[in-house]
Each structure stands twice: as C-alpha cells, then as structure tokens.
Scaffold this active site. Structure first.
Site, PDB file in Angstrom:
ATOM      1  N   ALA A  41       6.787 -51.676  93.771  1.00  0.00           N
ATOM      2  CA  ALA A  41       6.284 -50.359  93.384  1.00  0.00           C
ATOM      3  C   ALA A  41       7.378 -49.709  92.560  1.00  0.00           C
ATOM      4  O   ALA A  41       8.005 -48.742  92.959  1.00  0.00           O
ATOM      5  CB  ALA A  41       5.947 -49.532  94.612  1.00  0.00           C
ATOM      6  N   ILE A  42       7.671 -50.346  91.415  1.00  0.00           N
ATOM      7  CA  ILE A  42       8.725 -49.833  90.549  1.00  0.00           C
ATOM      8  C   ILE A  42       8.233 -48.534  89.901  1.00  0.00           C
ATOM      9  O   ILE A  42       9.007 -47.617  89.663  1.00  0.00           O
ATOM     10  CB  ILE A  42       9.105 -50.879  89.458  1.00  0.00           C
ATOM     11  CG1 ILE A  42       9.420 -52.246  90.086  1.00  0.00           C
ATOM     12  CG2 ILE A  42      10.265 -50.390  88.609  1.00  0.00           C
ATOM     13  CD1 ILE A  42      10.577 -52.281  91.038  1.00  0.00           C
ATOM     14  N   LEU A  44       6.631 -48.073  86.899  1.00  0.00           N
ATOM     15  CA  LEU A  44       6.828 -47.969  85.445  1.00  0.00           C
ATOM     16  C   LEU A  44       8.084 -47.171  85.085  1.00  0.00           C
ATOM     17  O   LEU A  44       8.068 -46.330  84.188  1.00  0.00           O
ATOM     18  CB  LEU A  44       5.599 -47.342  84.766  1.00  0.00           C
ATOM     19  CG  LEU A  44       4.298 -48.135  84.828  1.00  0.00           C
ATOM     20  CD1 LEU A  44       3.240 -47.458  83.951  1.00  0.00           C
ATOM     21  CD2 LEU A  44       4.489 -49.573  84.379  1.00  0.00           C
ATOM     22  N   CYS A 101      -1.681 -51.186  85.521  1.00  0.00           N
ATOM     23  CA  CYS A 101      -0.570 -51.098  86.465  1.00  0.00           C
ATOM     24  C   CYS A 101      -1.065 -50.516  87.780  1.00  0.00           C
ATOM     25  O   CYS A 101      -1.606 -49.415  87.811  1.00  0.00           O
ATOM     26  CB  CYS A 101       0.566 -50.234  85.933  1.00  0.00           C
ATOM     27  SG  CYS A 101       1.940 -50.165  87.111  1.00  0.00           S
ATOM     28  N   GLY A 206       0.719 -65.256  86.592  1.00  0.00           N
ATOM     29  CA  GLY A 206       0.401 -64.980  87.993  1.00  0.00           C
ATOM     30  C   GLY A 206       0.802 -66.177  88.839  1.00  0.00           C
ATOM     31  O   GLY A 206       0.123 -67.199  88.844  1.00  0.00           O
ATOM     32  N   THR A 229       7.654 -63.168  88.632  1.00  0.00           N
ATOM     33  CA  THR A 229       8.411 -63.236  89.885  1.00  0.00           C
ATOM     34  C   THR A 229       9.354 -64.435  89.973  1.00  0.00           C
ATOM     35  O   THR A 229      10.453 -64.327  90.507  1.00  0.00           O
ATOM     36  CB  THR A 229       7.416 -63.260  91.065  1.00  0.00           C
ATOM     37  OG1 THR A 229       6.580 -62.110  90.944  1.00  0.00           O
ATOM     38  CG2 THR A 229       8.122 -63.230  92.402  1.00  0.00           C
TER      39      THR A 229
HETATM   40  C1  LIG Z   1       9.148 -56.159  89.715  1.00  0.00           C
HETATM   41  C2  LIG Z   1       7.962 -56.279  88.804  1.00  0.00           C
HETATM   42  C3  LIG Z   1       7.811 -55.364  87.753  1.00  0.00           C
HETATM   43  C4  LIG Z   1       6.716 -55.447  86.892  1.00  0.00           C
HETATM   44  N1  LIG Z   1       6.594 -54.533  85.880  1.00  0.00           N
HETATM   45  C5  LIG Z   1       5.542 -54.635  85.018  1.00  0.00           C
HETATM   46  C6  LIG Z   1       5.413 -53.730  83.916  1.00  0.00           C
HETATM   47  O1  LIG Z   1       6.239 -52.832  83.686  1.00  0.00           O
HETATM   48  N2  LIG Z   1       4.334 -53.882  83.082  1.00  0.00           N
HETATM   49  C7  LIG Z   1       3.386 -54.863  83.282  1.00  0.00           C
HETATM   50  O2  LIG Z   1       2.449 -54.970  82.495  1.00  0.00           O
HETATM   51  N3  LIG Z   1       3.500 -55.727  84.313  1.00  0.00           N
HETATM   52  C8  LIG Z   1       4.540 -55.635  85.180  1.00  0.00           C
HETATM   53  N4  LIG Z   1       4.640 -56.538  86.233  1.00  0.00           N
HETATM   54  C9  LIG Z   1       3.585 -57.563  86.415  1.00  0.00           C
HETATM   55  C10 LIG Z   1       3.972 -58.900  85.787  1.00  0.00           C
HETATM   56  O3  LIG Z   1       4.120 -58.769  84.395  1.00  0.00           O
HETATM   57  C11 LIG Z   1       2.923 -59.994  86.072  1.00  0.00           C
HETATM   58  O4  LIG Z   1       1.691 -59.593  85.491  1.00  0.00           O
HETATM   59  C12 LIG Z   1       2.679 -60.235  87.538  1.00  0.00           C
HETATM   60  O5  LIG Z   1       3.876 -60.091  88.258  1.00  0.00           O
HETATM   61  C13 LIG Z   1       2.087 -61.618  87.830  1.00  0.00           C
HETATM   62  O6  LIG Z   1       2.941 -62.667  87.456  1.00  0.00           O
HETATM   63  P1  LIG Z   1       3.984 -63.397  88.453  1.00  0.00           P
HETATM   64  O7  LIG Z   1       3.234 -63.816  89.684  1.00  0.00           O
HETATM   65  O8  LIG Z   1       4.536 -64.543  87.655  1.00  0.00           O
HETATM   66  O9  LIG Z   1       5.024 -62.385  88.781  1.00  0.00           O
HETATM   67  C14 LIG Z   1       5.737 -56.477  87.095  1.00  0.00           C
HETATM   68  C15 LIG Z   1       5.903 -57.389  88.142  1.00  0.00           C
HETATM   69  C16 LIG Z   1       6.992 -57.318  88.983  1.00  0.00           C
HETATM   70  C17 LIG Z   1       7.124 -58.310  90.111  1.00  0.00           C
END
Ligand SMILES: Cc1cc2nc3c(=O)[nH]c(=O)nc-3n(C[C@H](O)[C@H](O)[C@H](O)COP(=O)(O)O)c2cc1C
Ligand SMILES: Cc1cc2nc3c(=O)[nH]c(=O)nc-3n(C[C@H](O)[C@H](O)[C@H](O)COP(=O)(O)OP(=O)(O)OC[C@H]3O[C@@H](n4cnc5c(N)ncnc54)[C@H](O)[C@@H]3O)c2cc1C
Ligand code: FES
Lengths: 273, 229
Positions: A41-42, A44, A101, A206, A229
């Site tokens: 829950a950063i 944005l 988001c 994902g 991640t």
């Molecule tokens: C810590 C963190 C911060 C994220 N910040 C953003 C963001 O600012 N904008 C966005 O579109 N997605 C954000 N995401 C989502 C990722 O871009 C991605 O869509 C999502 O984590 C799924 O991919 P993964 O399972 O490889 O992490 C964030 C994910 C994580 C874990």
C-alpha cells in the site's frame, strides 16, 4: 549490483506512477509478505508531475540507459491528459496509463474516457494498464482500443488484506495490492481474455518468477513481459528469466519463445497432432 | 563504498545462542561492508528475503544472528549446514566509525550488529539490555559488555559522556536519543527489496518520508526520525 544494474538488464523501464501533485503515499506499514505473495500500500508515492519532469525523469533516463515508459496516474481524466501533454519529449518512449491502482480511489471516468482524453493530446504510444478485478475484461479492452490505446498492460495487483498474530491488519491502510506468485493464474486469465478481444500489443505481468512463467504469458497472448515483485527478491531476475525463456520454449516443444505466442489459444485438436 | 553483490552461498553452521540463532555462511567474494550495514538473506520457501545486520565477519565467513519470531526468520533458523542461501549486500549506511569515545548499546536482537562493530572499533565498552537471562546469553558475542535485565533498562546505566552507537527496539532508541542526542542509531522497518526499489521501508526522517534502506538503517544525530504508524 545497484538499482541501475537491475534496470540495465531490461529492454525498457516503467516508472512508478506519477500524479499531478506530489504524494507522500500511505503511512507505514506499507508492505507485508504473505504465503504466496506480498501486499503493498505504497499509495502512489511520487514527487508530482512538475518535479518528476524536471528532476526524476532525466535522472532515471541517465541511470537506466534504456527506453523509459512513464506510468501516469490521476483522479480524473483531466489529470491524466494534462500529464500526457507534457510527456511529448525525447526521454519518453511510451506512456502507460495506470487505470487500476488499488491503493487510491479511482477516477470517476471510465478507462476508455481517460484513454480518449489522453489520445487527443499526445502522439506517443499509449498503453492502458487495467485491473484484473473486471469480469468483462474483453469489453474493457475493446473500449480502450476504440478510444485510441496502442497497447494493453495486464495485470495490476488484486486487493488483499494480511492480519498479524493478534488479528490486526498489518498494513496501516488495511488493504493493499496483492502481487507475486499467487497472481500468475489471474494474469494468465486476463491476458488470455484480452487476446481474444484485440490484436494490440499486450504487456503481460503478474507473478513472473521464471522463464516458464514468462512463456505462459506469451502463450496466452502477451507480446511483452514485465517483472515486479520478483525484482525485490532477485535483482538478477531480468537476465535469468531471459536466459530461462529460450529453454522453457524448447521444453514446451517450440523452437523459440516467439513461436509459442498465442499457443494457449490453439484448438486442442491441432495441438494433438 | 563497497558495492553490493548477490551470491548463493553455503551455510557453514547454525548454532543456538540462548533463544537466538547464529547462522554462518561462506563469504565467497561478498564484501562484509561496514558494521551496521545489512544483507538481504533468502528465507527458504518465502517470497521475499529478510534484512539481517552482519553480526560477525570471521575470515571466509559472514555470520547473522537472528531471532526466530516469524515465518521468515524461523525458516532461516531451520537451515542446515550445506544448504545454500542467496545473500545480497552489503546494503544501506552503517555506523560512522570516526568517534573518539565509543559506547555500544544494544537491546534484545539489536545486539546483532554489535559483535562486528566491537571488533572493528577495538572492543570498546558496551551496555546490553535483555528481557530474560536466557536472552542475555547473546552477550557472549560482545566483549566488554555490561548486561542489564528487565526491568532495568540500558538507559538507567548508560554513561552519557560517550559517543553512543546503538541498535534495538524503537522505544529503546527513542529513550537513548533523549539522553544522548548525538547517538548513532540503527533503526528497523519492514523491507521487501533492501536496495531502494519498492518504497516499502519508508519512514519519516526530518519530517519527510524517506527510504530507510537507502538513508539508513543507521541515522545520525541531526536526523529526526518518527514512525507514523
Ligand atoms: C511495491 C509495489 C509498487 C507498485 N507500484 C505500482 C505503480 O506505481 N504503478 C503501477 O501501475 N503498478 C504498480 N505496481 C504493480 C506492478 O506494476 C505489477 O502490475 C504487479 O505487481 C503484478 O506483477 P508482479 O506479480 O510481477 O509484481 C506495484 C507493485 C508493487 C509490488
Ligand atoms: C536493516 C535491518 C536489519 C535487521 N537485522 C536483523 C538481525 O540481524 N537479526 C534479526 O533477527 N532481525 C533483524 N532484522 C529484523 C528482521 O528482518 C525481521 O524480524 C524479519 O524480517 C521478520 O520476518 P519473519 O517472517 O520472521 O516475521 P514476520 O511475520 O514478518 O514478523 C513477525 C513480527 O515482527 C514484525 N516485524 C517484521 N519485520 C519487522 C521489522 N523489520 N521491523 C520491526 N518489526 C518487524 C511484524 O510486524 C510481526 O509482528 C533487521 C531488520 C532491518 C530492517
Ligand atoms: S526496502 Fe525496498 S525501498 Fe527500501
């Protein structure tokens, strides 16, 4: 091994989402690990459009030495469009509209309305990043394509909650975005559904940890694969996944990852012979 | 500054120290870094690695002292000699070592970085606080240490005319800062990446939200830290 080394293994770098005004983001605790993924829950957190364009973006471009995609967020269609207008510059390779988001309230306009507003003001490639929560993703994909999107990014995180030993939410904001390994089947389903609806490029993401995971997204119809991640646990992941991808394709009976594109859409009978 | 690297290294031994566990791994070509810096250590079977301060840096080894309090630290405590773990570091900013009259102060698992720090500073005096006599067994790792047990607190016995370098739970660090405003304090926050990418470790420093893995974990006197949670 620094953040720059990680980014330089990539074909392109997508920024954290930038909003019109600076955002400190949510209060700590902002992350929690769960059995099969993590919650964030950063909120944005970002320096805001003006400071991002003046300082952050040139800095990122210099450090990553790769095409930079800017992720754009906002709270109404005008927010998105005003940022896009300012992104017609050489250090921006493409724009990803973050329409999904889970940590902030979403804009009142539909995804397609936001895409249309941005299309009107900028010629850069426009990608629409969609939420996996929608049941009729194919319809959303068709709508954003008609509105002028050049590509689709799938998926953003799913909303989740983690509790501590005393049954209190770990995250200060209670709920956060759920990412990591658990998200892979959700991402495969979303990319598969989107591919039935469009021929546009799709950035699949994902839960990717291995070349095989990336290959599965490609088989469902992704033309690009993004990592999230896994980079936290393994900063070497981009090179490793790329290396594993070719092997994974061979093992699945394909000469190359490209030839596995869309394989999950082929009728079973054709696969059998 | 030493450049962080990530290597997969063999576990040499896993030994109990009171209720804590000392995990020794082969050093390979990893740089131990400065005391107070940390490593992201793979927690077998978990999605994310765990931040761990370097506890000891004997030749050819890196050693981490951990408190098995949750799934990640328990998985690490269950590692066996011969297992291989990914280790990434050294990360963050450690203690500044150019101090005239060092005093090391630690509470609970906060003793973890002090053995290495003591070694580098030539075994200066230390004050360590623990919950129980069993926890206090970890004091064997720190030479020249005075040990206090609950309800006595380190701040009850700590001389204030020294350059304090401390690590421990948040209330202890806040109490030390009140007594010794120029103390160097090693703070904690949950971390996913340890290298500035996730923005998960953000805490308020000097009224601004900053990443503790980049700005810290050791913060200097003039840096005012507060946790909004
Ligand atoms: C810590 C963190 C911060 C994220 N910040 C953003 C963001 O600012 N904008 C966005 O579109 N997605 C954000 N995401 C989502 C990722 O871009 C991605 O869509 C999502 O984590 C799924 O991919 P993964 O399972 O490889 O992490 C964030 C994910 C994580 C874990
Ligand atoms: C820079 C740094 C250095 C560290 N060095 C050491 C060390 O040398 N030895 C050691 O044993 N531990 C150290 N820690 C703490 C350690 O990383 C956490 O205890 C560990 O991540 C907990 O993981 P877990 O899965 O076992 O427990 P979890 O289930 O994640 O946590 C169990 C409980 O601890 C709380 N918690 C988790 N992480 C933290 C944290 N970082 N700060 C405060 N509370 C937390 C949770 O809210 C929960 O109540 C360090 C932390 C940091 C940030
Ligand atoms: S732990 Fe990821 S930014 Fe600090």
């Amino acid at each position: 091994m620094t953040a720059a080394d990680v980014a330089q293994q990539l074909d392109a770098f997508v920024t954290k989402t930038v909003t019109p005004e600076p955002r400190e983001g949510n209060a700590p605790t902002r992350i929690a690990e769960t059995e099969f993924g993590m919650l964030n829950a950063i909120g944005l957190a970002n320096p805001g459009r003006a400071s991002f364009l003046r300082e952050t973006l040139p800095q990122i471009a210099r450090i990553v030495e790769r095409p930079v995609w800017v992720s754009v967020g906002g709270f109404c269609a005008r927010d998105y469009a005003e940022t896009c207008e300012q992104l017609a510059r050489d250090d921006v390779a493409a724009i990803e509209l973050n329409l999904s988001c889970p940590n902030v309230d979403e804009a009142p306009e539909s995804a397609a309305e936001i895409v249309a507003a941005c299309r009107e003001v900028v010629a850069k490639p426009l990608y629409a990043k969609l939420s996996p929560h929608s049941w009729d993703l194919a319809q959303t994909v068709r709508a954003v394509e008609s509105a002028g999107a050049d590509g689709i990014s799938l998926v953003n995180t799913l909303r989740g909650v983690a509790l501590d030993a005393r049954l209190r939410p770990v995250l200060a904001r209670t709920a956060g975005g759920y990412s990591g390994p658990a998200l892979k089947p959700v991402a495969l389903a979303a990319v598969h559904a989107a591919r039935t609806a469009t021929d546009l490029p799709i950035v699949g993401m994902g839960g990717v940890r291995s070349g095989r995971d990336a290959l599965e997204l490609i088989a469902c119809g992704a033309t690009h694969v993004a990592l999230g991640t896994v980079l936290f646990a393994d900063p070497d992941a981009p090179l490793r996944v790329r290396r594993e991808l070719a092997d994974a394709a061979m093992q699945a009976g394909h000469a190359s990852p490209e030839s596995a594109f869309g394989a999950a859409h082929e009728p079973v009978a054709r696969l059998a012979n | 500054m030493s450049r962080p690297a990530r290597e997969r290294r063999r576990v040499v031994s896993v030994e109990p120290v009171g209720p804590y566990v000392l995990v020794r791994v082969e050093r390979g070509s990893l740089d131990p870094g400065a005391p107070g810096q940390f490593f992201m250590v793979e927690a077998p079977g978990r999605v994310l690695p765990r931040p761990m301060s370097l506890c000891l840096a004997p030749p050819g080894e890196l050693a981490f002292l951990l408190d098995p309090i949750g799934p990640g630290t328990r998985a690490l405590a269950a590692a066996e000699p011969g297992d291989r773990l990914h280790i990434f570091g050294p990360l963050g900013n450690g203690f500044r070592l150019d101090v005239a009259r060092p005093l090391l102060v630690g509470g609970g698992i906060g003793v973890a970085p002090l053995p290495y720090l003591s070694d580098v500073l030539g075994q200066p005096p230390a004050v360590l606080g623990f919950r129980t006599a069993e926890h206090a067994e970890a004091a064997v790792l720190v030479p020249n240490a005075e040990v206090v047990l609950d309800p006595v607190l380190v701040t009850d016995v700590m001389p204030t005319d020294r350059d304090v370098l401390a690590c421990g739970p948040e209330p202890m660090l806040s109490a030390i800062r009140a007594l010794a405003p120029s103390a160097q304090l090693a703070w904690e926050a949950p971390m996913a990446c340890g290298y500035g990418a996730c923005y998960g470790c953000v805490v308020e420093i000097d009224g601004e939200l900053k990443r503790l893995c980049v700005e810290g974990p050791v913060l200097e006197q003039e840096e005012e830290l507060s946790f909004s949670s």
